[in-house]
Scaffold this motif. Structure first.
Motif, PDB file in Angstrom:
ATOM      1  N   GLY A  41      45.608  26.018  30.034  1.00 59.89           N
ATOM      2  CA  GLY A  41      45.860  25.471  31.366  1.00 59.89           C
ATOM      3  C   GLY A  41      46.753  26.312  32.251  1.00 59.89           C
ATOM      4  N   PHE A  42      47.053  27.520  31.833  1.00 60.90           N
ATOM      5  CA  PHE A  42      47.921  28.399  32.633  1.00 60.90           C
ATOM      6  C   PHE A  42      47.181  28.839  33.900  1.00 60.90           C
ATOM      7  CE2 PHE A  42      49.515  32.765  33.488  1.00 60.90           C
ATOM      8  CZ  PHE A  42      50.846  32.475  33.702  1.00 60.90           C
ATOM      9  N   ASP A  43      47.800  28.645  35.053  1.00 58.78           N
ATOM     10  CA  ASP A  43      47.173  28.994  36.339  1.00 58.78           C
ATOM     11  C   ASP A  43      47.339  30.493  36.589  1.00 58.78           C
ATOM     12  OD1 ASP A  43      46.226  29.239  38.900  1.00 58.78           O
ATOM     13  OD2 ASP A  43      47.866  28.108  39.844  1.00 58.78           O
ATOM     14  N   ILE A  44      46.469  31.272  35.991  1.00 62.23           N
ATOM     15  CA  ILE A  44      46.626  32.726  36.076  1.00 62.23           C
ATOM     16  C   ILE A  44      46.439  33.230  37.504  1.00 62.23           C
ATOM     17  CG2 ILE A  44      44.204  33.241  35.495  1.00 62.23           C
ATOM     18  CD1 ILE A  44      45.264  35.638  33.883  1.00 62.23           C
ATOM     19  N   GLN A  45      45.536  32.574  38.238  1.00 65.41           N
ATOM     20  CA  GLN A  45      45.294  33.030  39.617  1.00 65.41           C
ATOM     21  C   GLN A  45      46.520  32.766  40.500  1.00 65.41           C
ATOM     22  OE1 GLN A  45      42.369  34.605  40.504  1.00 65.41           O
ATOM     23  NE2 GLN A  45      43.379  35.076  42.457  1.00 65.41           N
ATOM     24  N   GLY A  46      47.022  31.527  40.414  1.00 67.88           N
ATOM     25  CA  GLY A  46      48.134  31.146  41.288  1.00 67.88           C
ATOM     26  C   GLY A  46      49.467  31.748  40.878  1.00 67.88           C
ATOM     27  N   LEU A  47      49.700  31.856  39.590  1.00 68.94           N
ATOM     28  CA  LEU A  47      51.023  32.275  39.118  1.00 68.94           C
ATOM     29  C   LEU A  47      51.144  33.780  38.893  1.00 68.94           C
ATOM     30  CD1 LEU A  47      51.803  29.408  36.585  1.00 68.94           C
ATOM     31  CD2 LEU A  47      52.740  29.710  38.872  1.00 68.94           C
ATOM     32  N   VAL A  48      50.016  34.440  38.718  1.00 66.56           N
ATOM     33  CA  VAL A  48      50.089  35.876  38.412  1.00 66.56           C
ATOM     34  C   VAL A  48      49.307  36.710  39.441  1.00 66.56           C
ATOM     35  CG1 VAL A  48      49.569  37.671  36.698  1.00 66.56           C
ATOM     36  CG2 VAL A  48      50.422  35.435  35.959  1.00 66.56           C
ATOM     37  N   ILE A  49      48.013  36.503  39.509  1.00 70.32           N
ATOM     38  CA  ILE A  49      47.158  37.365  40.347  1.00 70.32           C
ATOM     39  C   ILE A  49      47.607  37.329  41.808  1.00 70.32           C
ATOM     40  CG2 ILE A  49      44.797  37.880  41.068  1.00 70.32           C
ATOM     41  CD1 ILE A  49      45.211  38.099  38.031  1.00 70.32           C
ATOM     42  N   ASP A  50      47.794  36.123  42.340  1.00 69.17           N
ATOM     43  CA  ASP A  50      48.145  36.004  43.765  1.00 69.17           C
ATOM     44  C   ASP A  50      49.575  36.451  44.046  1.00 69.17           C
ATOM     45  OD1 ASP A  50      45.648  35.028  44.172  1.00 69.17           O
ATOM     46  OD2 ASP A  50      46.252  32.914  44.350  1.00 69.17           O
ATOM     47  N   LYS A  51      50.395  36.503  43.017  1.00 65.94           N
ATOM     48  CA  LYS A  51      51.803  36.876  43.245  1.00 65.94           C
ATOM     49  C   LYS A  51      52.077  38.348  42.983  1.00 65.94           C
ATOM     50  CE  LYS A  51      53.864  32.515  43.331  1.00 65.94           C
ATOM     51  NZ  LYS A  51      54.656  31.466  42.784  1.00 65.94           N
ATOM     52  N   CYS A  52      51.057  39.079  42.575  1.00 68.67           N
ATOM     53  CA  CYS A  52      51.250  40.514  42.367  1.00 68.67           C
ATOM     54  C   CYS A  52      51.540  41.161  43.719  1.00 68.67           C
ATOM     55  CB  CYS A  52      49.987  41.124  41.747  1.00 68.67           C
ATOM     56  SG  CYS A  52      50.074  42.916  41.639  1.00 68.67           S
ATOM     57  N   PRO A  53      52.675  41.848  43.865  1.00 68.57           N
ATOM     58  CA  PRO A  53      53.045  42.358  45.196  1.00 68.57           C
ATOM     59  C   PRO A  53      52.075  43.392  45.746  1.00 68.57           C
ATOM     60  CG  PRO A  53      54.544  43.185  43.498  1.00 68.57           C
ATOM     61  CD  PRO A  53      53.688  42.150  42.850  1.00 68.57           C
ATOM     62  N   THR A  54      51.353  44.096  44.885  1.00 69.36           N
ATOM     63  CA  THR A  54      50.412  45.105  45.403  1.00 69.36           C
ATOM     64  C   THR A  54      48.969  44.661  45.239  1.00 69.36           C
ATOM     65  OG1 THR A  54      50.378  46.272  43.287  1.00 69.36           O
ATOM     66  CG2 THR A  54      51.998  47.010  44.915  1.00 69.36           C
ATOM     67  N   LYS A  55      48.778  43.438  44.780  1.00 69.05           N
ATOM     68  CA  LYS A  55      47.418  42.895  44.583  1.00 69.05           C
ATOM     69  C   LYS A  55      46.578  43.839  43.728  1.00 69.05           C
ATOM     70  CE  LYS A  55      48.528  39.594  47.430  1.00 69.05           C
ATOM     71  NZ  LYS A  55      49.329  38.564  46.792  1.00 69.05           N
ATOM     72  N   CYS A  56      47.165  44.325  42.681  1.00 69.58           N
ATOM     73  CA  CYS A  56      46.440  45.298  41.860  1.00 69.58           C
ATOM     74  C   CYS A  56      45.823  44.651  40.620  1.00 69.58           C
ATOM     75  CB  CYS A  56      47.353  46.459  41.462  1.00 69.58           C
ATOM     76  SG  CYS A  56      48.572  46.045  40.214  1.00 69.58           S
ATOM     77  N   MET A  57      45.843  43.309  40.576  1.00 66.34           N
ATOM     78  CA  MET A  57      45.299  42.624  39.399  1.00 66.34           C
ATOM     79  C   MET A  57      44.113  41.752  39.807  1.00 66.34           C
ATOM     80  SD  MET A  57      48.855  41.356  37.666  1.00 66.34           S
ATOM     81  CE  MET A  57      48.275  41.353  35.989  1.00 66.34           C
ATOM     82  N   SER A  58      43.191  41.596  38.884  1.00 64.02           N
ATOM     83  CA  SER A  58      42.081  40.666  39.141  1.00 64.02           C
ATOM     84  C   SER A  58      41.704  39.961  37.834  1.00 64.02           C
ATOM     85  CB  SER A  58      40.892  41.400  39.742  1.00 64.02           C
ATOM     86  OG  SER A  58      40.457  42.418  38.872  1.00 64.02           O
ATOM     87  N   TRP A  59      41.129  38.782  37.985  1.00 67.05           N
ATOM     88  CA  TRP A  59      40.729  37.948  36.837  1.00 67.05           C
ATOM     89  C   TRP A  59      39.338  37.408  37.134  1.00 67.05           C
ATOM     90  CZ3 TRP A  59      41.116  36.519  32.037  1.00 67.05           C
ATOM     91  CH2 TRP A  59      40.753  35.250  31.607  1.00 67.05           C
ATOM     92  N   ASP A  60      38.374  37.748  36.276  1.00 71.73           N
ATOM     93  CA  ASP A  60      36.988  37.331  36.541  1.00 71.73           C
ATOM     94  C   ASP A  60      36.598  36.100  35.732  1.00 71.73           C
ATOM     95  OD1 ASP A  60      36.726  38.230  33.980  1.00 71.73           O
ATOM     96  OD2 ASP A  60      35.298  39.838  34.432  1.00 71.73           O
ATOM     97  N   GLY A  61      37.553  35.441  35.185  1.00 74.68           N
ATOM     98  CA  GLY A  61      37.268  34.252  34.379  1.00 74.68           C
ATOM     99  C   GLY A  61      37.187  34.574  32.898  1.00 74.68           C
ATOM    100  N   ASN A  62      37.098  35.840  32.600  1.00 76.25           N
ATOM    101  CA  ASN A  62      37.015  36.249  31.189  1.00 76.25           C
ATOM    102  C   ASN A  62      37.948  37.409  30.857  1.00 76.25           C
ATOM    103  OD1 ASN A  62      35.763  36.200  28.516  1.00 76.25           O
ATOM    104  ND2 ASN A  62      34.938  38.210  29.101  1.00 76.25           N
ATOM    105  N   GLU A  63      38.161  38.291  31.825  1.00 80.20           N
ATOM    106  CA  GLU A  63      38.924  39.499  31.555  1.00 80.20           C
ATOM    107  C   GLU A  63      39.907  39.780  32.689  1.00 80.20           C
ATOM    108  OE1 GLU A  63      37.904  44.002  30.066  1.00 80.20           O
ATOM    109  OE2 GLU A  63      36.575  42.330  29.621  1.00 80.20           O
ATOM    110  N   LEU A  64      41.091  40.216  32.285  1.00 78.89           N
ATOM    111  CA  LEU A  64      42.113  40.606  33.264  1.00 78.89           C
ATOM    112  C   LEU A  64      42.039  42.121  33.475  1.00 78.89           C
ATOM    113  CD1 LEU A  64      44.718  39.746  34.902  1.00 78.89           C
ATOM    114  CD2 LEU A  64      46.001  40.401  32.864  1.00 78.89           C
ATOM    115  N   THR A  65      42.030  42.521  34.752  1.00 79.16           N
ATOM    116  CA  THR A  65      41.968  43.952  35.055  1.00 79.16           C
ATOM    117  C   THR A  65      43.185  44.332  35.888  1.00 79.16           C
ATOM    118  OG1 THR A  65      39.573  43.735  35.153  1.00 79.16           O
ATOM    119  CG2 THR A  65      40.521  45.789  36.012  1.00 79.16           C
ATOM    120  N   ILE A  66      43.781  45.469  35.564  1.00 80.91           N
ATOM    121  CA  ILE A  66      44.935  45.952  36.336  1.00 80.91           C
ATOM    122  C   ILE A  66      44.636  47.355  36.839  1.00 80.91           C
ATOM    123  CG2 ILE A  66      47.399  46.525  36.286  1.00 80.91           C
ATOM    124  CD1 ILE A  66      47.737  44.529  34.002  1.00 80.91           C
TER     125      ILE A  66
END
Lengths: 398, 72
Positions: free
Chosen positions: A248-273
């Motif tokens: 239940g961790f909100d990866i989009q809200g707590l991590v992806i959207d808070k990355c200061p350079t927006k260098c992260m993405s999450w496709d529902g299965n894999e995290l990319t940096i």
């Protein structure tokens, strides 16, 4: 002993759920006349809305110019036991690791020679001993520096190198990317003469953080901030990332959207940096420490210019060396520090910190003096204003 | 070094206190050498470091206690 006086204004500071320095001074006042007069003078300061301490005078120990700060009451006739109330700074162990015997030794000596009041730790990092008389300084220093098991040296004060300090480091923290305690100890020994004898325009501070979380706020509190970092890719355990999300961790809200350079993405299965655009802010690693780890190619970022207000107002340090490998004997760092101090000593005005001098004379002059090439990371505020002005002969005119 | 130390002592005899860099300028000496000489003089007990907002050196034994100070 001066008769105990009522302290209604100070008593206000004992209210609430927090520890109060007033409560502690009152405890000490039961046995210490100077602690009792300290309460009286402080109460009067609150009534008068002004301090009653004079700063300065000639206090110290033989051959030293640091470690002791002179304080005199401007109303000694009312509070004779704080007529002199000098502060002694002791050089703390790196990371503030003591054993109880070491602390007991100091406390015993401080009850013998001083008020018994201590402040662990002062903003410089030192073990601070509050309140003694001029004639007690030398005997106290002679004893504390010759303690059989845990001798202590004086810390820095005045226009000296101030006592280097560091975070708890690898002994306690999984994020320590450099050995902060070893580096702090090494620099303290290497530059001991600069700690003890003032020879510069003003003070100079070194503070060391093991990672960019900068728990000791080195960026805001030191002329030379050293922060552990890495330069390869963040290590990702994709299974652990998926486990976070499954719980239940909100990866989009707590991590992806808070990355200061927006260098992260999450496709529902894999995290990319996109590591090339990562600024090593540590936010994602802090949030998902079971899944993300710093890279293996570790060293430190060196920042310069942090300080509290006097001439130019408060300043944060800015990046001067984006990445430096930091391993004993730390030669590259020491050479950089020596060159920077030499330029500052030659060019600085009295009470001008090195960051202020760089602002006054320009970054390009500083870089030429210390032999560094300008790099894009040397900006005053990230993505805002260029900080380096090229030399005219190095620019191509249309 | 002994000659430099003597010059520093002579200069400090005429002032209340001074920064090492100013001493170096006034006596025409290298600042780093003045720093070293001041360290030695302090260890010998001939000069003392003084902190009043920033650091100075002064001849040993002079009373700079606030309230008693009489600047020359």
């Amino acid at each position: 002993m001066t008769e105990a006086k009522k302290t209604p204004l100070l008593d206000e500071l004992e209210k609430g759920p927090w520890p109060s320095f007033v409560t502690e001074i009152k405890k000490a006042a039961a046995n210490s006349p100077s602690a009792q007069d300290l309460l009286g003078q402080l109460e009067l300061s609150y009534e008068d809305k002004r301090g009653h301490w004079k700063h300065g005078g000639l206090v110290g120990v033989m051959g030293y110019g640091g470690g002791v700060i002179g304080r005199y009451s401007d109303i000694p006739e009312q509070f004779p036991n704080v007529e002199m109330f000098h502060t002694i700074r002791l050089n703390q162990p790196s990371g503030w690791y003591y054993n109880t015997k070491a602390l007991r030794q100091i406390c015993d000596l401080w009850e013998k020679y001083g008020s018994g009041l201590t402040n662990l730790h002062g903003s410089t990092g030192d073990l601070v001993l509050l309140g003694t008389r001029t004639e007690n300084l030398q005997p106290f220093f002679d004893e504390v520096s010759n303690l059989e098991e845990h001798p202590f040296d004086l810390g820095g004060s005045g226009s000296n190198l101030r006592t280097p300090s560091c975070c708890a480091g690898p002994a306690r923290c999984e994020f320590a990317l450099i050995d902060t305690t070893d580096l702090c100890h090494d620099l303290t020994n290497e530059f001991q003469d600069y700690l003890h004898r003032p020879m510069w325009p003003y003070k100079s501070k070194i503070k060391i953080s093991g990672c960019p979380n900068d728990c000791v706020a080195s960026i805001a509190r030191s002329d030379f901030s050293i922060q552990g970092t890495w330069r390869d890719d963040i290590k990702i355990d994709q299974e652990a990332v998926r486990a976070y999300v499954a719980e239940g961790f909100d990866i989009q809200g707590l991590v992806i959207d808070k990355c200061p350079t927006k260098c992260m993405s999450w496709d529902g299965n894999e995290l990319t940096i996109d590591n090339a655009n990562c600024t090593r802010c540590m936010h994602c690693i802090n949030k998902m420490c079971k899944a993300l780890r710093p890279g293996d190619d570790r060293g430190a970022t060196i920042l310069i210019g942090g300080k509290a207000p006097i001439l130019q107002g408060a300043m944060m340090g800015w990046v001067i060396i984006p990445f430096m490998k930091l391993e004993p004997p730390y030669t590259e760092l020491k050479e950089f520090l020596e060159k920077a101090w030499e330029w500052w000593d030659e060019n600085g005005k009295t009470r001008e910190r090195i960051g202020e001098l760089i602002l006054r004379l320009g970054m390009r002059n500083f870089l030429r003096a210390v032999g560094l090439e300008p790099v894009p990371q040397m900006v005053n505020a990230p993505r805002a204003n260029p900080f380096f002005f090229w030399w005219p002969e190095e620019t191509v005119q249309d | 070094m002994e000659e430099l130390k003597a010059k520093i002592l002579e200069y400090l005899a005429g002032v209340s206190k001074e920064k090492p860099r100013v001493i170096a300028e006034k006596i025409g000496a290298n600042k780093k050498e003045v720093d070293k000489a001041c360290s030695e003089l302090a260890k010998e007990g001939k000069i003392e470091y003084l902190y009043i907002g920033t650091s100075y050196v002064t001849l040993a034994g002079r009373d700079h206690t606030p309230g008693k100070i009489k600047e020359e």
